[in-house]
Design an enzyme around this catalytic site. Structure first.
Site, PDB file in Angstrom:
ATOM      1  CG  ASP A 191      -5.871   1.425  -9.244  1.00  0.00           C
ATOM      2  OD1 ASP A 191      -5.768   1.833  -8.230  1.00  0.00           O
ATOM      3  OD2 ASP A 191      -7.025   1.818  -9.942  1.00  0.00           O
TER       4      ASP A 191
ATOM      5  CG  HIS B   9       0.256   1.030  -0.037  1.00  0.00           C
ATOM      6  ND1 HIS B   9       0.110  -0.285   0.180  1.00  0.00           N
ATOM      7  CD2 HIS B   9       0.978   1.556   1.098  1.00  0.00           C
ATOM      8  CE1 HIS B   9       0.677  -0.506   1.306  1.00  0.00           C
ATOM      9  NE2 HIS B   9       1.393   0.589   1.546  1.00  0.00           N
TER      10      HIS B   9
ATOM     11  CD  GLU C 232       3.229   4.476   0.746  1.00  0.00           C
ATOM     12  OE1 GLU C 232       2.921   4.716   2.085  1.00  0.00           O
ATOM     13  OE2 GLU C 232       4.094   3.812   0.279  1.00  0.00           O
TER      14      GLU C 232
ATOM     15  CG  ASP D   7       3.233   5.600   6.600  1.00  0.00           C
ATOM     16  OD1 ASP D   7       3.617   6.293   7.850  1.00  0.00           O
ATOM     17  OD2 ASP D   7       3.889   5.562   5.598  1.00  0.00           O
TER      18      ASP D   7
END
Length: 584
Positions: free
Chosen positions: A550, A505, A559, A195
């Site tokens: 994956d 991710h 992630e 993020d």
């Protein structure tokens, strides 16, 4: 990258480990099998090669199993070694496979493959001096790709060049911060994970692990080694990169000495590039755990940066002292997300480990009795278990630091801590010899790959005090696991090995239109809880070590995160140091 991938390679595993041997290896025909699992990056010239021939089906009683394997050159043109596989071992419960293992004596410098009759050829691997140098540098450059508020030009970022996003020069105060007016300028720092948010708890803790490597082995990346914008300034690239995070951390300290817990949007951004993120950003909360982690990391950094920039070192130490004082006056300032905030919480109801780490770093830096007294009242709780990252591993960091200063730490405390670290390390060595794939953990939760590397850090700390070949071997097994010797046959560091994660991710990797993910980022690894099952397709009835997918939606297993890269960089850098000391 825009195309989903179901990670179902395990259905391709050959069951021929129970077939008769042939007449030797045939010509290599550009086909490899994930059934032969091994470190895909490589080995040092004095390092035995361990690998696994895996079968997802249990071998029936009385089955005749092939016993021979061969080592060939990378092209399969010549055989350089012939060996015998072990008897079948049932690893179904933990790893989902029945396995036969093989061990190869150290090989000369070169590139090789393993061949098992009727199973096939392995992915290639190298034997060479400094074999982990590239993955170490790659993992450090992964931090550069995580820089917030910075344009990444092609000269440094290659095809992953991108525009700047999240300048963070006008950040709003969330009511939980204790302020209601004005804005804060808080630029720079690294994005925490997949993020675009920035956190003090999980920024300071990884910085401490990176600084530990510098203190333990010296400068692992001198000027020019990392190809970052600061390269060529006459100072360590390694310290230049860490300073990018430290500079941001300093902006997060309030005037009273306390640290804002995090700088985030109210909710996570979508899968967009950094410059497309448009949500208003806030500093949220103020916590004792963030403040103590900051106090520890800045006190440690003040030692490390003394020769780099004495004025900067003074600034870091002054900030650390203010943070320590605030924490002492706010012992119950634990953080929980406000009702309108859903970004990462990094919450903790106990600050004993953070306090021990802060006291240890301040004592090591200043020698002042106040901090030693606190250590006597709250000694580091040296221990290890799954998921002991950002909540409690700081106690181990405190012990590691105190053991670096035998002339400063009183003998009674020093001997006690050394005994705890060595005993813990010895138990981890024993685990590597008895576990499937010779990894030091048997519980696989969130960020399990970081657990493997954190365990290796404990063994490294013991080796620095009481050198033993068994420690280095076990650390090597741990690195082998990360780099491909696992039941998923994956090198978990993006961009390295023949088979590595392609759909992490990670917002830039998911939205930049480039097939390959940003390199040098460590996937979190198998997570038996599979918290992302609604968005992710796992292998049916996956064993704990197979619980990795994956797929871009898999935030629970695929992630990336700062505190996962940090111990990987430490361990790969440490192994390079040991190899250099022994001539490898």
């Amino acid at each position: 990258m825009r195309f989903p991938l179901l990670f179902a390679f395990l259905t391709l595993l050959y069951t021929a480990c129970s077939s008769d041997a042939g007449e030797g290896p045939p010509a290599y025909a550009d086909q490899t099998t994930p059934a032969i699992q091994l470190n895909q990056v490589g080995f040092y010239p004095d390092q035995p090669i361990r690998f696994t021939c895996a079968d997802t089906q249990a071998v029936s009683p009385g089955a005749v199993a092939t016993s021979v394997f061969y080592v060939t050159d990378a092209k399969g043109d010549s055989t350089v070694y012939e060996g015998t596989l072990s008897d079948s071992v049932n690893w179904q419960d933990l790893a989902g496979v029945t396995a036969r293992t093989g061990t190869v004596d150290p090989l000369p410098v070169g590139e090789y493959r393993i061949y098992v009759p009727e199973v096939g050829y392995s992915y290639p691997f190298r034997v060479q001096d400094s074999v982990l140098r590239d993955v170490f540098v790659g993992s450090m450059r992964g931090l550069y790709y995580q820089r917030a508020g910075a344009e990444l030009p092609e000269v440094h970022a290659g095809k992953w060049a991108r525009a700047a996003g999240h300048l963070d020069t006008t950040v709003y105060y969330h009511p939980s911060s204790g302020r209601s007016e004005g804005t804060l300028s808080s630029p720079g720092g690294w994005y925490d994970a997949g993020d675009y948010n920035k956190y003090i708890v999980n920024g300071a803790f990884p910085v401490g692990q990176y600084l530990a490597l510098y203190e333990d082995v010296g400068d692992p990346a001198a000027d020019g080694a990392l190809n970052i914008p600061e390269s060529g300034n006459g100072k360590s690239d390694y310290l230049d990169e860490l300073k990018y995070e430290l500079d941001w951390m300093l902006t997060m300290q309030d005037e009273d000495g306390g640290l804002y817990h995090k700088l985030t949007t109210l909710a996570f951004d979508g899968m967009v590039m950094p410059e497309a993120g448009s949500g208003r950003r806030y500093v949220v909360g103020k916590s004792i755990t963030a403040t103590l982690n900051f106090a520890a990391a800045t006190a440690q950094a003040s030692r490390v940066y003394r020769d780099y920039d004495a004025d900067y070192a003074d600034r870091l130490l002054a900030a650390s002292r203010r943070a320590w004082s605030w924490a002492g006056n706010n012992p119950d300032a634990f953080f929980r997300n406000p009702a309108d905030v859903s970004t990462g919480q990094y919450g903790d109801n106990n600050s004993d480990d953070e306090q021990a780490w802060a006291a240890a770093e301040l004592f090591a830096t200043t020698g002042e009795q106040e901090f030693y007294n606190d250590l006597q009242e709250h000694p580091p709780r040296v221990r290890f278990g799954a998921g002991v990252g950002w909540t409690s591993y700081m106690a181990n960091m405190a012990a590691f630091t105190l053991l670096r200063f035998p002339d400063r730490v009183p003998r009674e405390m020093y001997d006690h801590l050394e005994g705890l670290v060595v005993t813990l390390a010895d138990s981890l060595v024993q685990r590597t010899e008895s576990n499937a794939y010779f990894q030091p953990i048997t519980e696989f939760g969130w960020g399990s790959n970081s657990d493997v590397m954190n365990a290796a850090m404990v063994m490294a700390a013991a080796h620095l005090r009481r050198p033993r070949r068994e420690y280095i071997d076990a650390i090597g097994h741990s690195m082998n696991y990360i780099l491909g010797h696992n039941p998923n046959a994956v090198c978990y560091l993006t961009g390295f090995g023949e088979r590595h994660p392609m759909f992490i991710h990670h917002r830039p990797s998911a939205s930049d239109g480039i097939d390959e993910p940003v390199p040098g980022l460590l996937s979190g690894g198998p997570n038996a809880a599979q918290q992302d099952r609604p968005e992710t397709t796992y292998k049916p009835n996956a064993a704990p070590m197979q619980s990795w997918a994956d797929q871009t939606p898999s935030y629970a297993s695929n992630e990336i995160c700062l505190n996962w890269n940090a111990p990987f960089s430490y361990v790969s850098g440490f192994m390079e140091y040991v190899a250099a000391q022994t001539g490898n």
